[in-house]
Design an enzyme around this catalytic site. Structure first.
Site, PDB file in Angstrom:
ATOM      1  N   ASN A   1       0.986  -1.060   0.119  1.00 41.14           N
ATOM      2  CA  ASN A   1      -0.102  -0.061  -0.098  1.00 41.14           C
ATOM      3  C   ASN A   1       0.875   1.363   0.008  1.00 41.14           C
ATOM      4  O   ASN A   1       2.036   1.065  -0.120  1.00 41.14           O
ATOM      5  CB  ASN A   1      -0.843   0.058   1.279  1.00 41.14           C
ATOM      6  CG  ASN A   1      -0.252  -0.041   2.587  1.00 41.14           C
ATOM      7  OD1 ASN A   1       0.482   0.594   2.830  1.00 41.14           O
ATOM      8  ND2 ASN A   1      -0.534  -1.215   3.252  1.00 41.14           N
TER       9      ASN A   1
ATOM     10  N   LYS B   1       9.651 -17.189  -9.673  1.00 40.62           N
ATOM     11  CA  LYS B   1       8.671 -15.767 -10.101  1.00 40.62           C
ATOM     12  C   LYS B   1       7.733 -16.576 -11.205  1.00 40.62           C
ATOM     13  O   LYS B   1       7.593 -17.306 -11.985  1.00 40.62           O
ATOM     14  CB  LYS B   1       9.798 -15.216 -11.070  1.00 40.62           C
ATOM     15  CG  LYS B   1       9.130 -14.056 -11.782  1.00 40.62           C
ATOM     16  CD  LYS B   1      10.250 -13.226 -12.720  1.00 40.62           C
ATOM     17  CE  LYS B   1       9.647 -11.970 -13.322  1.00 40.62           C
ATOM     18  NZ  LYS B   1      10.674 -11.468 -14.215  1.00 40.62           N
TER      19      LYS B   1
ATOM     20  N   PRO C   1      -4.159 -11.772  10.635  1.00 39.21           N
ATOM     21  CA  PRO C   1      -4.711 -11.312  11.594  1.00 39.21           C
ATOM     22  C   PRO C   1      -4.989  -9.728  11.946  1.00 39.21           C
ATOM     23  O   PRO C   1      -4.367  -8.844  11.259  1.00 39.21           O
ATOM     24  CB  PRO C   1      -3.402 -11.672  12.681  1.00 39.21           C
ATOM     25  CG  PRO C   1      -2.795 -12.711  11.886  1.00 39.21           C
ATOM     26  CD  PRO C   1      -2.950 -12.047  10.669  1.00 39.21           C
TER      27      PRO C   1
ATOM     28  N   PHE D   1      -5.832   3.961  13.993  1.00 34.52           N
ATOM     29  CA  PHE D   1      -5.986   4.911  12.593  1.00 34.52           C
ATOM     30  C   PHE D   1      -6.926   4.254  11.613  1.00 34.52           C
ATOM     31  O   PHE D   1      -6.969   3.090  11.532  1.00 34.52           O
ATOM     32  CB  PHE D   1      -4.759   5.019  11.940  1.00 34.52           C
ATOM     33  CG  PHE D   1      -3.986   6.077  12.965  1.00 34.52           C
ATOM     34  CD1 PHE D   1      -3.534   7.488  12.229  1.00 34.52           C
ATOM     35  CD2 PHE D   1      -3.272   5.816  13.841  1.00 34.52           C
ATOM     36  CE1 PHE D   1      -2.898   8.232  13.031  1.00 34.52           C
ATOM     37  CE2 PHE D   1      -2.477   6.599  14.910  1.00 34.52           C
ATOM     38  CZ  PHE D   1      -2.326   8.052  14.210  1.00 34.52           C
TER      39      PHE D   1
END
Length: 409
Positions: free
Chosen positions: A209, A288, A304, A322
């Protein structure tokens, strides 16, 4: 001065180029757990705006003696009674003269006369002005009345000259006012997660991310400044590690989970600022993955929920989560606060103009059961200080509930 955990400080700002340092002074005071209300003179507003100081103080800034709304209930008297301590920084030569002669021709000088709280002044002016006999006579008058003098320092000045008259640095003002030892989170052990996680697809690729770790690192640093013993579990970032007791580098959500669970037992506060992947590939390829087909299907499994698991412990530390959202910010954040049993949550927009991932600024909505606070767009370092100030307040309520069994608030 009051010896309460959260001293109430009325900060007066007068007309000096050093007025810009008032913002840093407010932040330093609040890091120490102080409540700060600001009063500005008319000349001070030529150097820094009331809105700027309001943003860091978290309270409306008062500028006018004859404020119809405030004075309907004798607001200046109420403000004078509220303060544990009066601090004027910077104090200009003009303001010092008016104080020395007992004038009450604006809100700040009126408050000084109306308050029984001790007064400290931090002068700031050109070195020739500071050494002038009239200024020194006024200073001696104030000292004879018990006024506490903070500074000034010697050094380079805005005019290009050098000498005595510089405003004492904000950190030294705070130390002289509140003492150098007291910090609101002294002795508290805090575990912070920061940065992204990476979930391997194969030895070359991963799912990740946009988190940079900047917010988590800034919070860790602000917690350290507040006296806490801080450990950071960090996903991969390009940042210099924060100056904390220990940084534990991890890569995947499972590694972050293991590190948190290994060290959470003895922590008082847990701050989950990391952007942890909700899912990971069920079976990463050992080789790969080659480009053979037009479509590629990937089976994912849940990671988790580190934050929920920590919050569900008995006893649990004070937990702050957050929430990064692209829509329905407050609704989603409140849902997360309730569902995970958190003590506090910091929510922010991502993907727009309000800061967020991989930026230096952030705007946040802080929520807890029974209250909230909005932080406008500001640097992440500044936002971190505001978050830690709120953590300090909420942690005090949290420990009171733990000790006395009072209802949530």
């Amino acid at each position: 001065m009051s010896q309460t955990q959260h001293p109430r400080i009325l900060l007066g700002v007068s007309g000096s180029i050093a007025a810009y340092k008032a913002a840093e002074l407010i932040r330093r005071l609040r890091e120490r757990g102080a409540e700060v209300q600001v009063v500005m003179t008319a000349h001070a507003q030529a150097f820094i705006t009331p809105l700027s100081l309001q943003a860091v103080a978290g309270q409306p800034v008062r500028c006018e003696l004859f404020d119809r709304a405030a004075e309907a209930g004798m607001g200046h008297i109420e403000l004078a009674r509220w303060a544990d301590h009066l601090l004027i920084a910077p104090a200009s030569a003009n303001l010092i003269a008016r104080l020395a002669h007992g004038m009450a021709d604006d809100l700040l000088t009126t408050l000084v006369l109306a308050s029984a709280a001790p007064l400290a002044i931090a002068p700031a002016m050109n070195h020739q002005m500071w050494s002038h006999p009239a200024v020194q006579e006024n200073i001696n008058r104030l000292l004879a009345r018990g006024v506490h003098l903070l500074g000034p320092e010697s050094g380079d000045q805005a005019c290009g000259e050098s000498g005595a008259g510089r405003l004492l640095e904000p950190q030294r003002i705070v130390e002289q006012l509140l003492g150098s030892e007291h910090r609101p989170l002294a002795g508290r052990r805090v575990l912070v997660t920061a940065g992204p996680t990476r979930e391997a697809l194969d030895p070359v690729r991963f799912l990740g991310n946009r988190s940079s770790g900047k917010m988590g690192y800034a919070v860790a640093q602000a917690l350290t400044a507040a006296g806490a013993q801080v450990m950071v579990v960090s996903g991969p970032t390009a940042l210099t590690p924060p100056a904390v007791e220990r940084v534990i580098p991890v890569e995947t959500a499972l590694e972050m989970h293991a590190a948190v669970m290994e060290h959470i037992d003895h922590c008082d506060i847990f701050v989950a600022a990391a952007a942890v992947a909700d899912y990971r590939p069920q079976a990463p390829s050992p080789e790969k993955i080659k480009k053979h087909h037009h479509e590629f299907q990937l089976r994912m499994v849940r990671n988790p929920d580190i934050l929920a698991e920590v919050a569900a412990r008995h006893p649990a530390p004070f937990t702050l989560g957050f929430a990064a959202e692209t829509e329905a910010l407050e609704a989603h954040a409140r849902e997360k606060l309730q569902a995970k049993g958190l003590d506090m949550i910091a929510a922010n927009w991502v993907g727009g103009a309000q800061g967020g991932f991989d930026r230096d600024e952030n705007a946040l909505l802080l929520l807890w059961r029974g209250g909230q606070r909005e932080l406008p767009l500001m640097s992440k370092r500044q936002a971190a200080r505001e978050i830690v100030h709120t953590i300090t307040e909420r942690y005090a309520a949290f420990t009171a509930r733990q000790n006395f069994g009072s209802p949530p608030g």
